[in-house]
Design an enzyme around this catalytic site. Structure first.
Site, short mmCIF file in Angstrom:
data_model
loop_
_atom_site.label_atom_id
_atom_site.label_comp_id
_atom_site.label_asym_id
_atom_site.label_seq_id
_atom_site.Cartn_x
_atom_site.Cartn_y
_atom_site.Cartn_z
N LYS A 44 3.06 4.38 -0.61
CA LYS A 44 3.80 5.17 -1.60
C LYS A 44 2.86 6.13 -2.33
O LYS A 44 3.21 7.28 -2.59
CB LYS A 44 4.49 4.24 -2.60
CG LYS A 44 5.74 3.61 -2.01
CD LYS A 44 6.24 2.41 -2.80
CE LYS A 44 7.27 1.68 -1.96
NZ LYS A 44 7.62 0.37 -2.46
N GLN A 91 7.57 -3.41 -7.37
CA GLN A 91 7.32 -3.87 -6.00
C GLN A 91 7.65 -5.35 -5.88
O GLN A 91 7.10 -6.18 -6.59
CB GLN A 91 5.85 -3.60 -5.63
CG GLN A 91 5.53 -3.84 -4.19
CD GLN A 91 6.23 -2.85 -3.24
OE1 GLN A 91 6.20 -1.66 -3.46
NE2 GLN A 91 6.87 -3.38 -2.21
N ASP A 114 14.51 3.33 -6.23
CA ASP A 114 14.71 2.40 -5.10
C ASP A 114 16.19 2.21 -4.82
O ASP A 114 16.57 1.76 -3.73
CB ASP A 114 14.11 1.02 -5.44
CG ASP A 114 12.73 0.82 -4.83
OD1 ASP A 114 12.42 1.50 -3.83
OD2 ASP A 114 11.98 -0.04 -5.34
#
Ligand code: NAD
Length: 273
Positions: A44, A91, A114
């Site tokens: 990322k 995460q 997300d």
């Protein structure tokens, strides 16, 4: 059988984002020592840099569950109101059995790039990336039979919802679907998506000519990474995504697309900083 060039498509999406000149900011929060998470975060950071975005990575240390939960919620709450940050991701997995459900109320839906919140302004990156891929390669979804294996909250279920929105006829298979039925459906599928996480889950020769097959699975073996689908050279004329170098790249590029949209939504009618 032909592999879909997901690498080129992900690159095209990233080039388009870069060409906007936008300098959005992504904030990634992690905790614990999951090696796969460390690799995903590295990816990322690399993608963000490549498209000209800023990416801040904060790794939280904590001695116990309560302390980590307190640190996470404090940080997430502050980030909701931080105008310098356009997108926030936590995460997963988190240590001490902390789930996304434990922290979701401190994440703002506008910054949930997300797409994990039920009221997020985004669809989750993987299913969103799959649908954008199908559009990119001119697959007409309307009226097609889409068979999905896997009913997770981040892939199978949201993908089924998007496909229904796109007017596909959807069959969502899962661990309780009899194998015989799954094979029957697979043979009829115009679009087949495997998100199970089992090496050799299904053989590519099972699909009919013209089918588009999307392999979401990531399985780590001694020989390296592979998907759910066994690549059989004696398959019909199908289009299939490779693993590695397939859906994972699209998922990553999609996250950057979401970040661009989050930035643009926030800055519409405002001066850019
Ligand atoms: P999961 O791992 O949470 O669950 C697996 C799913 O498979 C369950 O819904 C289960 O019902 C289903 N399943 C198990 N056996 C089955 C069977 N015999 N027939 C039909 N369905 C069956 O799901 P997930 O989080 O969506 O992950 C699935 C795979 O996709 C994993 O390998 C994961 O690593 C991978 N993944 C890849 C990406 C990417 O960007 N490439 C993103 C997310 C997940």
């Amino acid at each position: 059988m032909e592999f879909i060039d997901c690498k080129a498509i992900a690159q095209k999406w990233k080039d388009e984002i870069k060409s906007t000149g936008v300098n959005a900011c992504l904030y990634v929060i992690s905790a614990g020592d999951d090696p796969a998470s460390a690799a995903y975060i590295k990816g990322k950071l690399k993608d963000a840099e490549e498209v000209g975005f800023k990416c801040i990575h904060k790794h939280l240390e904590a001695k116990n569950r309560d302390q980590l939960l307190m640190n996470l919620t404090f940080l997430l709450n502050n980030l909701q109101y931080d105008s310098r940050v356009d997108g926030v991701i936590v995460q997963l997995p988190l240590p001490f059995s902390i789930t996304f459900g434990d922290i979701k109320m401190w994440l703002s839906k506008e910054k949930d790039v997300d797409g994990f919140l039920s009221d997020s302004i985004f669809d989750p990156c993987t299913p969103d990336g799959i649908v954008q891929l199908l559009k990119e390669i001119n697959v007409d979804i309307d009226g097609k039979l889409c068979v999905i294996a896997g009913r997770s909250d981040i892939v199978g279920k949201p993908l089924a919802e998007i496909m229904i929105r796109e007017n596909a006829t959807v069959a969502l298979c899962h661990s309780h679907t009899p194998s015989k039925l799954l094979y029957q459906l697979a043979q009829k599928a115009d679009i087949f998506v495997s998100a199970v996480g089992q090496k050799d889950f299904i053989d590519s020769s099972k699909f009919k000519t013209g089918a588009v097959v999307i392999d979401v699975g990531i399985n780590r073996t001694e020989q390296g990474m592979c998907g759910d689908i066994t690549i059989n050279p004696n398959s019909n004329d199908i289009l299939i995504t490779p693993v590695p170098g397939g859906v994972g790249l699209l998922t990553r590029a999609m996250l950057m697309k979401h970040l661009l949209v989050a930035y643009q939504k926030y800055h519409t009618g405002r001066q850019t900083r």
